[in-house]
Write an enzyme that holds these catalytic residues in place. Structure first.
Site, PDB file in Angstrom:
ATOM      1  N   PHE A  64       0.817  -1.218   0.000  1.00 30.55           N
ATOM      2  CA  PHE A  64       0.000   0.000   0.000  1.00 30.55           C
ATOM      3  C   PHE A  64       0.849   1.265   0.000  1.00 30.55           C
ATOM      4  CE2 PHE A  64       0.943   0.032   4.542  1.00 30.55           C
ATOM      5  CZ  PHE A  64       1.018   1.387   4.816  1.00 30.55           C
ATOM      6  N   CYS A  90       9.413   1.894   3.534  1.00 29.66           N
ATOM      7  CA  CYS A  90      10.335   0.787   3.847  1.00 29.66           C
ATOM      8  C   CYS A  90      11.744   1.319   4.057  1.00 29.66           C
ATOM      9  CB  CYS A  90      10.331  -0.241   2.738  1.00 29.66           C
ATOM     10  SG  CYS A  90      11.050   0.365   1.229  1.00 29.66           S
ATOM     11  N   GLU A 109       9.327  -4.221  13.056  1.00 32.09           N
ATOM     12  CA  GLU A 109       9.006  -3.043  12.247  1.00 32.09           C
ATOM     13  C   GLU A 109       7.694  -2.447  12.764  1.00 32.09           C
ATOM     14  OE1 GLU A 109       7.619  -3.711   8.159  1.00 32.09           O
ATOM     15  OE2 GLU A 109       8.913  -2.078   7.506  1.00 32.09           O
TER      16      GLU A 109
HETATM   17  P1  NAD Z   1       1.540  -6.556   3.145  1.00 35.25           P
HETATM   18  O1  NAD Z   1       2.576  -7.627   3.250  1.00 35.25           O
HETATM   19  O2  NAD Z   1       0.414  -6.571   4.101  1.00 35.25           O
HETATM   20  O3  NAD Z   1       0.871  -6.597   1.684  1.00 35.25           O
HETATM   21  C1  NAD Z   1       1.636  -6.615   0.508  1.00 35.25           C
HETATM   22  C2  NAD Z   1       0.855  -7.323  -0.581  1.00 35.25           C
HETATM   23  O4  NAD Z   1       0.624  -8.674  -0.190  1.00 35.25           O
HETATM   24  C3  NAD Z   1      -0.505  -6.702  -0.840  1.00 35.25           C
HETATM   25  O5  NAD Z   1      -0.752  -6.689  -2.223  1.00 35.25           O
HETATM   26  C4  NAD Z   1      -1.461  -7.626  -0.098  1.00 35.25           C
HETATM   27  O6  NAD Z   1      -2.734  -7.695  -0.687  1.00 35.25           O
HETATM   28  C5  NAD Z   1      -0.772  -8.966  -0.167  1.00 35.25           C
HETATM   29  N1  NAD Z   1      -1.040  -9.814   1.007  1.00 35.25           N
HETATM   30  C6  NAD Z   1      -1.284  -9.393   2.281  1.00 35.25           C
HETATM   31  N2  NAD Z   1      -1.482 -10.452   3.084  1.00 35.25           N
HETATM   32  C7  NAD Z   1      -1.329 -11.560   2.315  1.00 35.25           C
HETATM   33  C8  NAD Z   1      -1.418 -12.963   2.591  1.00 35.25           C
HETATM   34  N3  NAD Z   1      -1.663 -13.423   3.807  1.00 35.25           N
HETATM   35  N4  NAD Z   1      -1.218 -13.818   1.574  1.00 35.25           N
HETATM   36  C9  NAD Z   1      -0.945 -13.347   0.333  1.00 35.25           C
HETATM   37  N5  NAD Z   1      -0.867 -12.039   0.026  1.00 35.25           N
HETATM   38  C10 NAD Z   1      -1.049 -11.154   0.999  1.00 35.25           C
HETATM   39  O7  NAD Z   1       2.322  -5.170   3.160  1.00 35.25           O
HETATM   40  P2  NAD Z   1       1.699  -3.701   3.217  1.00 35.25           P
HETATM   41  O8  NAD Z   1       1.149  -3.463   4.583  1.00 35.25           O
HETATM   42  O9  NAD Z   1       0.851  -3.443   2.058  1.00 35.25           O
HETATM   43  O10 NAD Z   1       3.026  -2.828   3.026  1.00 35.25           O
HETATM   44  C11 NAD Z   1       3.885  -2.467   4.067  1.00 35.25           C
HETATM   45  C12 NAD Z   1       5.075  -3.392   4.134  1.00 35.25           C
HETATM   46  O11 NAD Z   1       5.780  -3.389   2.896  1.00 35.25           O
HETATM   47  C13 NAD Z   1       6.090  -2.953   5.175  1.00 35.25           C
HETATM   48  O12 NAD Z   1       6.567  -4.098   5.837  1.00 35.25           O
HETATM   49  C14 NAD Z   1       7.197  -2.305   4.345  1.00 35.25           C
HETATM   50  O13 NAD Z   1       8.464  -2.298   4.948  1.00 35.25           O
HETATM   51  C15 NAD Z   1       7.174  -3.183   3.144  1.00 35.25           C
HETATM   52  N6  NAD Z   1       7.792  -2.530   1.994  1.00 35.25           N
HETATM   53  C16 NAD Z   1       8.993  -3.012   1.560  1.00 35.25           C
HETATM   54  C17 NAD Z   1       9.632  -2.411   0.491  1.00 35.25           C
HETATM   55  C18 NAD Z   1      10.942  -2.946  -0.014  1.00 35.25           C
HETATM   56  O14 NAD Z   1      11.315  -2.633  -1.141  1.00 35.25           O
HETATM   57  N7  NAD Z   1      11.650  -3.728   0.771  1.00 35.25           N
HETATM   58  C19 NAD Z   1       9.034  -1.317  -0.140  1.00 35.25           C
HETATM   59  C20 NAD Z   1       7.802  -0.857   0.326  1.00 35.25           C
HETATM   60  C21 NAD Z   1       7.185  -1.485   1.392  1.00 35.25           C
END
Ligand code: NAD
Length: 498
Positions: free
Chosen positions: A149, A281, A383
């Site tokens: 997101f 992130c 985190e």
């Molecule tokens: P999230 O892991 O909740 O969701 C990411 C994606 O996975 C979404 O499209 C979501 O629909 C899907 N998803 C969620 N739960 C799932 C499940 N149980 N099974 C399969 N798919 C699932 O992450 P978020 O809250 O959207 O984003 C924030 C996180 O992303 C933070 O941990 C942040 O550090 C990380 N992030 C990392 C980077 C990087 O490049 N390392 C960049 C941006 C964000």
């Protein structure tokens, strides 16, 4: 109320699964729409479209593919203001920050315009008698990206631009919390000349993610999100023989050496710690001043700055940061602050009870600052992803170097110092993927690669830059000899170039 469906075969289509989720506007807390959650069948429909369109796209010469990217850049430039507003309203970040989110994605599209050069193979003339060898890069076919997101413009562009420029068809599964911008980006690509079916957007949750991971026609999956899901996606995708690179969460440290310019360091910590409400992130969530004098002086500078942070609605151009993404996330961040207090950290600025006048139902939180955080505390290990900065005091440089190096996450890290020798030693020895020297958020530029280490990244190729071209193509190596008329008879030992 908006109804967000999917983008399949070059157009918006309504969801058919009967499952939806609410779309919030974080600055007011209102529900502004419903997002369709795709079923396995709807994913299949997108894959069929992608599969049918991909061979002709792969056969389109790279320069023409690049021209679609160039036209996209022209169109998106005209729409940045409205896209930024849409993004800010769904995500919560401020409009200037939303423009940055778009810009950092656009830079990767610019990089993808160089695809005719980037996809060039290698050639050796006369590798053996009359034998030439060359390698070519070919697209994988249908590939997918699952995105978080917190950067709803940047990360989808990081994924689809290089993949599509390389000749693949792409299935994007953006975050269900802010799908408006990804949907519009797909439309703009079609307006720029991308054939229907090459970029599809399926909205959804775990059900459609699992369908992507199991689909035999999807050859590669790029993921960005939290670490447990990154690891899960990596394991399940690779178990099905797909390529995968999955980027996870972070706990980015900033080391402040005794010789650092403390005003600069404090400004950097405020921007990198609280910008976008800490939902980045690459946000700095741990400050590590070296030595008691540095720590005391830094705290004196940080406390008034955190106390005077201007929290505001996403459309307030003078706000430092806006609301968090959802009420559930706000509650989670608040409970981490409660936990820090229970664990014995010193909460020197408490923003838990901040209320935004006129926006009482919005998901706002004031800046929080902890001093004397210890490495064994959960608020240090985990985190938080909110406007919360933890200060861990280090006795000396070696201890400061050890903290990020031994932390479970290894996304970004920064050092503030005037000593080139210390900075060089730090950059060389720290066990983290992206390093800033007097730069608090060292997100590499588009033509370098982005990727964290340890629990922040699963897979062996980074995002954007040359790694993206490697990830989205497979190498074919051709050994050729044109008959000279000389007959040599059968050769029974392994051919060598002699
Ligand atoms: P999230 O892991 O909740 O969701 C990411 C994606 O996975 C979404 O499209 C979501 O629909 C899907 N998803 C969620 N739960 C799932 C499940 N149980 N099974 C399969 N798919 C699932 O992450 P978020 O809250 O959207 O984003 C924030 C996180 O992303 C933070 O941990 C942040 O550090 C990380 N992030 C990392 C980077 C990087 O490049 N390392 C960049 C941006 C964000």
């Amino acid at each position: 109320m908006r109804e967000v469906g999917h983008f399949i075969g070059g157009k918006q289509v309504p969801g058919k699964s009967g499952r939806t989720t609410e779309l919030f506007q974080p600055m007011t807390g209102e529900v502004i729409g419903r997002v369709a959650l795709a079923s396995k069948d709807e994913l299949r429909q997108a894959v069929e479209n992608a599969k049918a369109a991909q061979p002709a796209w792969a056969a389109t010469n790279p320069q023409r593919r690049a021209r679609v990217m160039m036209k996209f850049l022209e169109l998106i430039a005209k729409e940045t203001d409205s896209l930024a507003e849409l993004l800010a309203r769904e995500h919560g970040k401020t409009i200037p920050d939303a423009k940055g989110d778009i810009q950092r994605g656009v830079e990767v599209v610019e990089f993808a315009c160089g695809i005719p050069h980037l996809m060039k193979g290698e050639f050796t003339e006369g590798a053996g008698p009359g034998i030439d060898i060359y390698s070519i890069r070919q697209p994988l076919g249908v590939v997918a990206g699952i995105t978080p997101f917190n950067f709803p413009a940047m990360i989808p562009m990081w994924k689809f631009a290089p993949a599509i420029a390389c000749g693949n068809a792409f299935i994007l599964k953006p975050s269900e919390r802010d799908p408006g911008v990804p949907m519009r980006l797909a439309e703009i690509m079609v307006e720029a000349g991308l054939p229907a079916g090459i970029l599809n957007v399926v909205n959804g949750d775990k059900e459609v993610v699992d369908a992507i991971l199991d689909d035999p026609d999807i050859k590669a999956v790029g993921f960005v999100g939290s670490s447990p899901i990154a690891q899960y996606v990596y394991s399940r995708a690779t178990a099905h023989g797909k390529r995968a690179h999955c980027f996870g969460g972070a706990k980015n440290h900033m080391i402040i050496m005794p010789d650092a310019d403390l005003d600069q360091a404090a400004d950097a910590l405020i921007g990198a710690g609280y910008g976008s409400a800490g939902e980045r992130c690459m946000a700095v969530s741990v400050a590590v001043p070296v030595g008691k004098a540095t720590a005391d002086a830094l705290m004196d500078k940080l406390i008034p700055r955190v106390e005077s942070l201007k929290v505001g609605p996403s459309t307030d151009l003078s706000a430092d940061y806006g609301p968090l993404v959802t009420k559930a996330h706000l509650d989670k961040v608040r409970s981490y602050v409660d936990l820090g207090v229970q664990e014995g950290a010193k909460l020197v600025v408490d923003g838990r009870n901040f209320k935004m006048q006129g926006y009482e139902n919005g998901f706002y939180m004031g800046g929080c600052l902890f001093d004397e955080v210890k490495p064994e505390m959960r608020i240090y290990k985990e985190e938080i992803f909110g406007p919360v900065l933890s200060v861990v005091r280090a006795k000396n440089y070696d201890e400061a170097l050890r903290l990020p190096s031994e932390h479970e996450y290894g996304n970004g890290v920064a050092i503030y110092t005037r000593d080139g020798d210390a900075a060089r030693d730090f950059a060389s020895r720290v066990n983290v993927g992206m390093v800033g020297i007097n730069v608090p958020i060292p997100v590499p530029i588009a033509y370098y690669t982005f990727g964290g280490w340890k629990a922040s990244g699963f897979g062996d190729l980074n995002q954007h830059g040359p790694d993206a071209v490697r990830f989205y193509t497979k190498t074919k190596t051709v050994t050729s000899r044109w008959p000279s008329g000389i007959k040599e008879g059968a050769e029974f030992s392994i051919p060598t170039m002699k």
